[in-house]
Design a protein around this motif. Sequence first.
Motif, mmCIF file in Angstrom:
data_model
loop_
_atom_site.group_PDB
_atom_site.id
_atom_site.type_symbol
_atom_site.label_atom_id
_atom_site.label_comp_id
_atom_site.label_asym_id
_atom_site.label_seq_id
_atom_site.Cartn_x
_atom_site.Cartn_y
_atom_site.Cartn_z
ATOM 1 N N GLU A 52 -10.937 0.960 7.484
ATOM 2 C CA GLU A 52 -10.654 2.094 8.368
ATOM 3 C C GLU A 52 -9.455 1.798 9.264
ATOM 4 N N GLY A 53 -9.385 0.584 9.780
ATOM 5 C CA GLY A 53 -8.263 0.188 10.624
ATOM 6 C C GLY A 53 -6.950 0.148 9.855
ATOM 7 N N ILE A 54 -7.010 -0.337 8.623
ATOM 8 C CA ILE A 54 -5.810 -0.371 7.779
ATOM 9 C C ILE A 54 -5.340 1.055 7.493
ATOM 10 N N ALA A 55 -6.287 1.950 7.201
ATOM 11 C CA ALA A 55 -5.940 3.342 6.928
ATOM 12 C C ALA A 55 -5.284 3.983 8.155
ATOM 13 N N ALA A 56 -5.790 3.692 9.335
ATOM 14 C CA ALA A 56 -5.224 4.255 10.560
ATOM 15 C C ALA A 56 -3.821 3.714 10.824
ATOM 16 N N GLU A 57 -3.640 2.412 10.657
ATOM 17 C CA GLU A 57 -2.333 1.796 10.910
ATOM 18 C C GLU A 57 -1.287 2.196 9.885
ATOM 19 N N SER A 58 -1.684 2.291 8.630
ATOM 20 C CA SER A 58 -0.730 2.568 7.557
ATOM 21 C C SER A 58 -0.557 4.062 7.292
ATOM 22 N N ARG A 59 -1.504 4.865 7.797
ATOM 23 C CA ARG A 59 -1.531 6.309 7.558
ATOM 24 C C ARG A 59 -1.723 6.642 6.075
ATOM 25 N N LEU A 60 -2.368 5.738 5.364
ATOM 26 C CA LEU A 60 -2.751 5.988 3.976
ATOM 27 C C LEU A 60 -4.180 6.510 3.964
ATOM 28 N N CYS A 61 -4.541 7.246 2.919
ATOM 29 C CA CYS A 61 -5.913 7.727 2.833
ATOM 30 C C CYS A 61 -6.834 6.551 2.462
ATOM 31 N N PRO A 62 -8.111 6.621 2.818
ATOM 32 C CA PRO A 62 -9.037 5.511 2.557
ATOM 33 C C PRO A 62 -9.105 5.097 1.088
ATOM 34 N N ARG A 63 -9.038 6.057 0.197
ATOM 35 C CA ARG A 63 -9.092 5.735 -1.235
ATOM 36 C C ARG A 63 -7.884 4.881 -1.650
ATOM 37 N N THR A 64 -6.713 5.210 -1.138
ATOM 38 C CA THR A 64 -5.506 4.443 -1.441
ATOM 39 C C THR A 64 -5.598 3.038 -0.863
ATOM 40 N N VAL A 65 -6.169 2.928 0.328
ATOM 41 C CA VAL A 65 -6.347 1.612 0.952
ATOM 42 C C VAL A 65 -7.287 0.756 0.110
ATOM 43 N N ARG A 66 -8.395 1.333 -0.373
ATOM 44 C CA ARG A 66 -9.315 0.583 -1.234
ATOM 45 C C ARG A 66 -8.619 0.103 -2.502
ATOM 46 N N TYR A 67 -7.824 0.980 -3.109
ATOM 47 C CA TYR A 67 -7.087 0.629 -4.322
ATOM 48 C C TYR A 67 -6.104 -0.518 -4.031
ATOM 49 N N ALA A 68 -5.362 -0.401 -2.945
ATOM 50 C CA ALA A 68 -4.374 -1.423 -2.586
ATOM 51 C C ALA A 68 -5.050 -2.762 -2.291
ATOM 52 N N LEU A 69 -6.163 -2.729 -1.566
ATOM 53 C CA LEU A 69 -6.882 -3.970 -1.268
ATOM 54 C C LEU A 69 -7.417 -4.604 -2.549
ATOM 55 N N GLY A 70 -7.843 -3.795 -3.492
ATOM 56 C CA GLY A 70 -8.293 -4.319 -4.782
ATOM 57 C C GLY A 70 -7.175 -5.030 -5.522
ATOM 58 N N LYS A 71 -5.996 -4.417 -5.521
ATOM 59 C CA LYS A 71 -4.836 -5.040 -6.182
ATOM 60 C C LYS A 71 -4.450 -6.348 -5.491
ATOM 61 N N LEU A 72 -4.473 -6.350 -4.167
ATOM 62 C CA LEU A 72 -4.139 -7.562 -3.417
ATOM 63 C C LEU A 72 -5.190 -8.647 -3.630
ATOM 64 N N ALA A 73 -6.450 -8.272 -3.675
ATOM 65 C CA ALA A 73 -7.524 -9.245 -3.894
ATOM 66 C C ALA A 73 -7.454 -9.832 -5.303
ATOM 67 N N ASP A 74 -7.068 -9.016 -6.284
ATOM 68 C CA ASP A 74 -6.928 -9.517 -7.658
ATOM 69 C C ASP A 74 -5.913 -10.651 -7.746
ATOM 70 N N ARG A 75 -4.914 -10.611 -6.884
ATOM 71 C CA ARG A 75 -3.871 -11.641 -6.888
ATOM 72 C C ARG A 75 -4.103 -12.693 -5.800
#
Length: 96
Positions: A52-75
Motif C-alpha cells: 500500500e505504501g509503495i502504491a501511494a509513493e509510486s502512484r501505481l495501482c496495487p495490482r501493478t505494484v504486486r506484479y512489479a514486486l513479483g518480478k523483483l522478487a524473482d530476481r
Amino acid sequence: MSATEPDPELEEAAESGENSGDGDSDDALAELPPSAKLVYKVLEYEAPLTQEGIAAESRLCPRTVRYALGKLADRDLVTSRVCLEDARQSKYRIAE
C-alpha cells in the motif's frame, strides 16, 4: 558525427568499466518492466514499505505494484518481512 556512428567516448567508458555501480542489480534491473524499476527506486529511497505504501509513493495501482514486486522478487532484488503493526501485510526492502 551521424546517429549511426558509435560514440568513441561511450565505448571507452564501457570498456574501462566507468559508470558501473552495482553490476549485478543493474543488469537484472535493465531487463525488468518500467513499473518494476519504479518500485525498486521507491524502495531505494523510502524502504521499508508495504504494498500500500509503495502504491501511494509510486502512484501505481496495487495490482501493478504486486506484479512489479513479483518480478523483483524473482530476481532476488527485494526481500519482505512480516509487518509488526499488521501481520496480514509485509514490508518490502531492497535485498542486500
